[in-house]
Design a protein around this motif. Sequence first.
Motif, PDB file in Angstrom:
ATOM      1  N   ILE A 234       0.745  -1.185  -0.142  1.00  0.00           N
ATOM      2  CA  ILE A 234       0.054   0.042  -0.113  1.00  0.00           C
ATOM      3  C   ILE A 234       0.847   1.421   0.019  1.00  0.00           C
ATOM      4  N   GLU A 235       1.890   1.245   0.698  1.00  0.00           N
ATOM      5  CA  GLU A 235       2.849   2.450   0.886  1.00  0.00           C
ATOM      6  C   GLU A 235       3.796   2.788  -0.512  1.00  0.00           C
ATOM      7  N   THR A 236       3.794   1.506  -1.138  1.00  0.00           N
ATOM      8  CA  THR A 236       4.707   1.707  -2.482  1.00  0.00           C
ATOM      9  C   THR A 236       3.925   1.937  -3.580  1.00  0.00           C
ATOM     10  N   GLY A 237       2.591   1.935  -3.453  1.00  0.00           N
ATOM     11  CA  GLY A 237       1.503   2.180  -4.691  1.00  0.00           C
ATOM     12  C   GLY A 237       1.288   1.029  -5.317  1.00  0.00           C
ATOM     13  N   MET A 238       1.603  -0.161  -4.682  1.00  0.00           N
ATOM     14  CA  MET A 238       1.085  -1.327  -5.576  1.00  0.00           C
ATOM     15  C   MET A 238      -0.351  -1.769  -4.955  1.00  0.00           C
ATOM     16  N   ILE A 239      -1.377  -0.879  -5.391  1.00  0.00           N
ATOM     17  CA  ILE A 239      -2.595  -1.079  -4.864  1.00  0.00           C
ATOM     18  C   ILE A 239      -3.484  -1.785  -5.709  1.00  0.00           C
ATOM     19  N   ASP A 240      -4.420  -2.685  -5.422  1.00  0.00           N
ATOM     20  CA  ASP A 240      -5.542  -2.958  -5.919  1.00  0.00           C
ATOM     21  C   ASP A 240      -6.597  -3.513  -5.075  1.00  0.00           C
ATOM     22  N   GLU A 241      -7.642  -3.995  -5.583  1.00  0.00           N
ATOM     23  CA  GLU A 241      -8.956  -4.452  -4.705  1.00  0.00           C
ATOM     24  C   GLU A 241      -8.403  -5.731  -3.575  1.00  0.00           C
ATOM     25  N   GLY A 242      -7.673  -6.586  -4.471  1.00  0.00           N
ATOM     26  CA  GLY A 242      -7.243  -7.861  -3.601  1.00  0.00           C
ATOM     27  C   GLY A 242      -6.330  -7.411  -2.324  1.00  0.00           C
ATOM     28  N   VAL A 243      -5.457  -6.453  -2.588  1.00  0.00           N
ATOM     29  CA  VAL A 243      -4.455  -6.136  -1.421  1.00  0.00           C
ATOM     30  C   VAL A 243      -5.240  -5.655  -0.313  1.00  0.00           C
TER      31      VAL A 243
END
Length: 417
Positions: A234-243
């Motif tokens: 989340i902090e590095t911007g690797m965000i999707d609904e699954g995370v």
Amino acid sequence: MTSVDLFYVRSMWRNYFFDFATVNARGKSGGIISIWDPSVFVKSKIFCFDNVLIVEGLWVKLKVSVYMVNVYAPQEESEKLILWEVPVGENGNRFSKVNASNFNSFIDRIGLFDMPLGGFKFTRVGFSGKKLSKLDRVLISEELLEVMPSLAATILPSGCSDHRPIMIQMKEGLDKVVEDAWKEEVVGRGLVKVKNKLKLLKERIKGWVKVNKEKSSKDKVRLEYKLIDCEHKIETGMIDEGVFEERNDLLLELEKLNHLENKEMAIKLKYKWSLEGDENSKFFNALLKKKRKQMNISGVKDKGEWIIDPLQVKQVFFDFYSKRFKPFDGVEVVRRSNKLKFLSPDDNDFLVSEVTMLEVKLAVWGCGSDKSPGPDGFSFAFIKKFWDIMKADFFEAVQQFFWKLPFQKVVTPLLLH
């Protein structure tokens, strides 16, 4: 998987103590593998078809014949009709309400139950890691569920396949631990037998608690590491609904584990206080010391002579009460007054009759379940819960009172219960 070798299976099982059966894939899909512990399940026959693998064998511990059926449902609806003779249900991310209804009807019609899956939430992870699906199910028959109520299914981490493996095992619950321990043969009879069985049972429960604590601790550490990994994404911007969904599931699992730990700690504190109470306080020890001084017999006067030697003091008391309570003759009841109450012949026969299982059970149920446990550590709530398992031995122990057999000193703590 097009073919499977021993080293590939070992990489999934993590040791060499296993047996397995496979159905090779056709193209990029359709491959099936079933792996089992030969000390738990012993195969007798294997049936292989396209998309279906059936292993017949014996569940060793319970000596129950089991069919382990592994099915890889094809994607095309026409092929599903051939495989199941009814449409199957869920197809990746394309969800069909009609197919789902047909799949549920199929389960109900053949008497299967959809087991809840522990571990991970999704059973399939795309190779890119962005597509998550729950495609795989574990179905169990009603007959097998009655024999093995502690059966559990857990979704394991992904291996070489995009489908996560599912582990099926019998979880040793407290009921099973008590039943297995109580069935074991021990030395002695009557009260001695019950005492030895309770001693064995306590050791087994301690071992069971230790194993569960270690597993719970490992699960908590695993969840915490996974939660940290989600936070980094989340902090590095690797965000999707699954995370976000995985993070919420991890927080809920951690909350459950913390709740169980707090509940167990509260029970331990309550149990410790019921045993020790104020005994550890300085005030209580001071009162006890003062009480002992007040009740201490420093000496006794016998025939005008003051005696302080402990052995002589004991002898004086012994001689005094021996004379007071010695047997004597000369008293005889020649006639009973009609004004005195007496037992009828039926009441007298009832008192001298043999004790029954119902009487023993009523006596046990007449004791408070939430009272402090006895020296053996078992409360009446525990005995009532497992009465069907323990009743025969407890009944034999009670009957020993009427056999007029000598009691050994080892049963004294049990009698104090």
